[in-house]
Design a protein around this motif. Structure first.
Motif, mmCIF file in Angstrom:
data_model
loop_
_atom_site.group_PDB
_atom_site.id
_atom_site.type_symbol
_atom_site.label_atom_id
_atom_site.label_comp_id
_atom_site.label_asym_id
_atom_site.label_seq_id
_atom_site.Cartn_x
_atom_site.Cartn_y
_atom_site.Cartn_z
ATOM 1 N N ALA A 115 0.836 -1.207 0.000
ATOM 2 C CA ALA A 115 0.000 0.000 0.000
ATOM 3 C C ALA A 115 0.867 1.251 0.000
ATOM 4 N N ARG A 116 1.910 1.260 0.814
ATOM 5 C CA ARG A 116 2.820 2.423 0.843
ATOM 6 C C ARG A 116 3.451 2.659 -0.526
ATOM 7 N N ALA A 117 3.880 1.580 -1.163
ATOM 8 C CA ALA A 117 4.512 1.707 -2.474
ATOM 9 C C ALA A 117 3.535 2.274 -3.498
ATOM 10 N N VAL A 118 2.299 1.786 -3.478
ATOM 11 C CA VAL A 118 1.283 2.288 -4.409
ATOM 12 C C VAL A 118 0.993 3.757 -4.134
ATOM 13 N N ILE A 119 0.846 4.108 -2.862
ATOM 14 C CA ILE A 119 0.572 5.499 -2.493
ATOM 15 C C ILE A 119 1.719 6.401 -2.928
ATOM 16 N N ASN A 120 2.940 5.979 -2.640
ATOM 17 C CA ASN A 120 4.103 6.792 -3.026
ATOM 18 C C ASN A 120 4.178 6.978 -4.533
ATOM 19 N N GLU A 121 3.943 5.909 -5.284
ATOM 20 C CA GLU A 121 3.993 6.008 -6.747
ATOM 21 C C GLU A 121 2.875 6.902 -7.266
ATOM 22 N N THR A 122 1.689 6.781 -6.695
ATOM 23 C CA THR A 122 0.560 7.611 -7.124
ATOM 24 C C THR A 122 0.838 9.080 -6.847
ATOM 25 N N GLN A 123 1.379 9.355 -5.687
ATOM 26 C CA GLN A 123 1.695 10.750 -5.354
ATOM 27 C C GLN A 123 2.828 11.271 -6.217
ATOM 28 N N ARG A 124 3.839 10.441 -6.472
ATOM 29 C CA ARG A 124 4.977 10.842 -7.291
ATOM 30 C C ARG A 124 4.544 11.144 -8.733
ATOM 31 N N SER A 125 3.621 10.319 -9.240
ATOM 32 C CA SER A 125 3.198 10.490 -10.635
ATOM 33 C C SER A 125 2.061 11.495 -10.786
ATOM 34 N N GLY A 126 1.512 11.949 -9.669
ATOM 35 C CA GLY A 126 0.407 12.898 -9.749
ATOM 36 C C GLY A 126 -0.939 12.229 -9.889
ATOM 37 N N GLY A 127 -0.983 10.905 -9.823
ATOM 38 C CA GLY A 127 -2.256 10.180 -9.877
ATOM 39 C C GLY A 127 -2.912 10.256 -11.229
ATOM 40 N N THR A 128 -4.075 9.648 -11.309
ATOM 41 C CA THR A 128 -4.779 9.601 -12.583
ATOM 42 C C THR A 128 -5.361 10.950 -12.958
ATOM 43 N N SER A 129 -5.684 11.765 -11.954
ATOM 44 C CA SER A 129 -6.241 13.086 -12.262
ATOM 45 C C SER A 129 -5.169 14.160 -12.219
ATOM 46 N N GLY A 130 -3.930 13.731 -11.927
ATOM 47 C CA GLY A 130 -2.841 14.684 -11.874
ATOM 48 C C GLY A 130 -2.663 15.343 -10.525
ATOM 49 N N THR A 131 -3.489 14.981 -9.535
ATOM 50 C CA THR A 131 -3.390 15.632 -8.233
ATOM 51 C C THR A 131 -2.807 14.743 -7.154
ATOM 52 N N GLY A 132 -2.888 13.413 -7.305
ATOM 53 C CA GLY A 132 -2.408 12.510 -6.271
ATOM 54 C C GLY A 132 -3.282 12.549 -5.033
ATOM 55 N N ASN A 133 -4.549 12.885 -5.211
ATOM 56 C CA ASN A 133 -5.456 12.992 -4.057
ATOM 57 C C ASN A 133 -5.918 11.622 -3.586
ATOM 58 N N ALA A 134 -6.757 11.606 -2.541
ATOM 59 C CA ALA A 134 -7.218 10.352 -1.943
ATOM 60 C C ALA A 134 -7.946 9.467 -2.948
ATOM 61 N N ASP A 135 -8.752 10.048 -3.827
ATOM 62 C CA ASP A 135 -9.468 9.249 -4.822
ATOM 63 C C ASP A 135 -8.487 8.548 -5.757
ATOM 64 N N ASP A 136 -7.444 9.248 -6.149
ATOM 65 C CA ASP A 136 -6.425 8.646 -7.010
ATOM 66 C C ASP A 136 -5.721 7.497 -6.295
ATOM 67 N N ILE A 137 -5.421 7.712 -5.025
ATOM 68 C CA ILE A 137 -4.737 6.682 -4.242
ATOM 69 C C ILE A 137 -5.627 5.457 -4.089
ATOM 70 N N LEU A 138 -6.906 5.668 -3.769
ATOM 71 C CA LEU A 138 -7.830 4.540 -3.642
ATOM 72 C C LEU A 138 -7.979 3.794 -4.957
ATOM 73 N N GLU A 139 -8.062 4.521 -6.047
ATOM 74 C CA GLU A 139 -8.172 3.888 -7.362
ATOM 75 C C GLU A 139 -6.922 3.069 -7.673
ATOM 76 N N ALA A 140 -5.760 3.618 -7.373
ATOM 77 C CA ALA A 140 -4.506 2.902 -7.629
ATOM 78 C C ALA A 140 -4.403 1.660 -6.751
ATOM 79 N N LEU A 141 -4.806 1.763 -5.496
ATOM 80 C CA LEU A 141 -4.800 0.590 -4.611
ATOM 81 C C LEU A 141 -5.725 -0.489 -5.150
ATOM 82 N N HIS A 142 -6.925 -0.082 -5.581
ATOM 83 C CA HIS A 142 -7.891 -1.038 -6.136
ATOM 84 C C HIS A 142 -7.308 -1.728 -7.373
ATOM 85 N N LYS A 143 -6.715 -0.960 -8.262
ATOM 86 C CA LYS A 143 -6.139 -1.539 -9.476
ATOM 87 C C LYS A 143 -4.994 -2.492 -9.172
ATOM 88 N N SER A 144 -4.315 -2.280 -8.043
ATOM 89 C CA SER A 144 -3.189 -3.145 -7.692
ATOM 90 C C SER A 144 -3.639 -4.388 -6.912
#
Length: 81
Positions: free
Chosen positions: A7-36
């Motif tokens: 989970a930490r790795a996914v969160i860090n990568e999502t925040q580093r990449s700016g997430g799917t919406s470009g913000t790295g917000n909680a929704d992006d993190i949850l989406e990335a966790l779900h996809k992983s």
């Protein structure tokens, strides 16, 4: 890697990449966790699942799989699935 590390790795990568919406917000993190493959449950739901798992183990130990109605129960499960 355990779940917490994953989970930490996914969160860090999502925040580093700016997430799917470009913000790295909680929704992006949850989406990335779900996809992983991470599933998020409430503590109450998790406790319920553990209790159900324990009950199933008891039923199996008592021989429920040899019960005459096991086929009917399996058919009901298949119909619902």
């Amino acid at each position: 890697m355990n779940v917490k590390e994953h989970a930490r790795a996914v969160i860090n990568e999502t925040q580093r990449s700016g997430g799917t919406s470009g913000t790295g917000n909680a929704d992006d993190i949850l989406e990335a966790l779900h996809k992983s493959g991470v599933v998020i449950l409430t503590n109450e739901r998790y406790a319920d699942l553990l209790e159900d798992e324990d009950w199933l183990a008891c039923l199996e130990a008592a021989g429920v799989d040899n019960w005459d109605g096991i086929s009917a129960a399996s058919d009901l499960r298949d119909e619902e699935g």
